[in-house]
Design a protein around this motif. Structure first.
Motif, mmCIF file in Angstrom:
data_model
loop_
_atom_site.group_PDB
_atom_site.id
_atom_site.type_symbol
_atom_site.label_atom_id
_atom_site.label_comp_id
_atom_site.label_asym_id
_atom_site.label_seq_id
_atom_site.Cartn_x
_atom_site.Cartn_y
_atom_site.Cartn_z
ATOM 1 N N ASP A 147 33.555 -96.607 33.520
ATOM 2 C CA ASP A 147 33.691 -96.006 32.201
ATOM 3 C C ASP A 147 34.436 -94.669 32.375
ATOM 4 O O ASP A 147 35.659 -94.666 32.486
ATOM 5 N N SER A 148 33.727 -93.547 32.476
ATOM 6 C CA SER A 148 34.405 -92.262 32.692
ATOM 7 C C SER A 148 34.996 -92.167 34.097
ATOM 8 O O SER A 148 35.939 -91.416 34.331
ATOM 9 N N GLY A 149 34.415 -92.900 35.030
ATOM 10 C CA GLY A 149 34.851 -92.818 36.428
ATOM 11 C C GLY A 149 34.052 -91.807 37.240
ATOM 12 O O GLY A 149 34.223 -91.696 38.448
ATOM 13 N N ILE A 150 33.180 -91.079 36.557
ATOM 14 C CA ILE A 150 32.422 -89.994 37.219
ATOM 15 C C ILE A 150 31.530 -90.540 38.339
ATOM 16 O O ILE A 150 31.514 -90.009 39.449
ATOM 17 N N THR A 151 30.814 -91.628 38.055
ATOM 18 C CA THR A 151 29.898 -92.195 39.051
ATOM 19 C C THR A 151 30.661 -92.620 40.298
ATOM 20 O O THR A 151 30.291 -92.260 41.421
ATOM 21 N N LEU A 152 31.740 -93.361 40.109
ATOM 22 C CA LEU A 152 32.463 -93.879 41.274
ATOM 23 C C LEU A 152 33.219 -92.795 42.025
ATOM 24 O O LEU A 152 33.359 -92.869 43.242
ATOM 25 N N PHE A 188 29.813 -100.316 23.581
ATOM 26 C CA PHE A 188 28.725 -100.362 24.555
ATOM 27 C C PHE A 188 28.331 -101.816 24.824
ATOM 28 O O PHE A 188 27.921 -102.542 23.933
ATOM 29 N N LEU A 189 28.473 -102.222 26.071
ATOM 30 C CA LEU A 189 28.300 -103.618 26.456
ATOM 31 C C LEU A 189 26.997 -103.826 27.225
ATOM 32 O O LEU A 189 26.571 -102.939 27.972
ATOM 33 N N VAL A 190 26.410 -104.983 27.050
ATOM 34 C CA VAL A 190 25.205 -105.343 27.810
ATOM 35 C C VAL A 190 25.310 -106.788 28.294
ATOM 36 O O VAL A 190 26.137 -107.569 27.826
HETATM 37 P P1 IMP Z 1 30.892 -93.820 34.548
HETATM 38 O O1 IMP Z 1 30.353 -92.844 35.556
HETATM 39 O O2 IMP Z 1 31.038 -93.166 33.203
HETATM 40 O O3 IMP Z 1 32.138 -94.521 34.987
HETATM 41 O O4 IMP Z 1 29.755 -94.874 34.300
HETATM 42 C C1 IMP Z 1 29.523 -95.915 35.135
HETATM 43 C C2 IMP Z 1 28.142 -96.491 34.907
HETATM 44 O O5 IMP Z 1 27.726 -96.315 33.563
HETATM 45 C C3 IMP Z 1 28.151 -97.986 35.123
HETATM 46 O O6 IMP Z 1 27.828 -98.287 36.450
HETATM 47 C C4 IMP Z 1 27.108 -98.469 34.155
HETATM 48 O O7 IMP Z 1 25.858 -98.489 34.769
HETATM 49 C C5 IMP Z 1 27.106 -97.455 33.049
HETATM 50 N N1 IMP Z 1 27.871 -97.922 31.868
HETATM 51 C C6 IMP Z 1 29.097 -97.524 31.455
HETATM 52 N N2 IMP Z 1 29.490 -98.163 30.352
HETATM 53 C C7 IMP Z 1 28.498 -99.031 30.060
HETATM 54 C C8 IMP Z 1 28.323 -100.026 29.028
HETATM 55 O O8 IMP Z 1 29.172 -100.265 28.138
HETATM 56 N N3 IMP Z 1 27.151 -100.712 29.072
HETATM 57 C C9 IMP Z 1 26.201 -100.511 30.023
HETATM 58 N N4 IMP Z 1 26.331 -99.614 31.002
HETATM 59 C C10 IMP Z 1 27.470 -98.870 31.029
#
Ligand code: IMP
Ligand code: MG
Length: 178
Positions: A102-107, A151-153
């Protein structure tokens, strides 16, 4: 649970076909390598289970757990390691297995952390990608599907720890989380 889903984006069969394709590519690209799949808990479990069955070369696997979301649908921007790797990855060819970027922050955080463990190479495989939402540049080597900003599930993805067990990927109705 189906009544909370606005629209099914990808059926179980479509996901399976896509994972087959990715598994084939990985088996080809990593033939001469020392592949380790690192799944990011918990969202990646279904993707990981599907993907490893399609990989036809020797590989090992491990999991990490990180938190950044709490029970909201937006990243807090802070990442914390809840479960670290079990073994050394020095000299290995890491392929991170993630549910969605999503934002890329986690990765970005996980990548930097894993680079400090001195792997031979480090790439990302994600089932879903939301390129429009990126705050930090992260380029996955393997992507299942590019998805819209919703927002996806399902298929491992949760909202507040629920809906991970849906065998398809759908858009969660806004009234469920607003
Ligand atoms: P990021 O750090 O914003 O890239 O978020 C990554 C993490 O956010 C993913 O590993 C998911 O666990 C969670 N996430 C991001 N978008 C969604 C979504 O649309 N549905 C459910 N989880 C999400
Ligand atoms: Mg996740």
């Amino acid at each position: 649970m189906r009544e909370d889903i606005k629209e099914v984006l990808f059926t179980e069969e479509q996901i399976r076909d896509k994972i087959k394709e990715i598994g084939k590519k990985i088996s080809n690209d990593y033939r001469e390598k020392d592949l380790i799949l690192i799944g990011i808990l918990k969202g990646s479990v279904m993707f990981m289970a599907g993907l490893m069955k399609e990989i036809t070369i020797p590989c090992s696997m491990d999991f990490m757990a990180v938190s950044s979301y709490g029970n909201s649908t937006e990243s807090t921007g802070r990442v914390k390691i809840l479960k670290d790797l079990d073994f050394s990855v020095e000299g290995k060819d890491i392929l991170i297995v993630e549910d969605i970027i999503d934002s890329g922050i986690t990765l970005a955080y996980i990548k930097e952390y894993l680079y400090s463990r001195k792997p031979n190479s480090l790439e990302i495989s994600t089932l879903l990608n939301k390129p429009e939402r990126r705050k930090i540049n992260i380029e996955p080597k393997y992507t299942g599907f590019n998805v819209p900003d919703a927002f996806l599930v399902g298929y491992g993805l949760d909202f507040a720890e629920k809906y991970r067990n849906l065998p398809y990927i759908g858009i969660l109705k806004e009234e469920v989380y607003k």
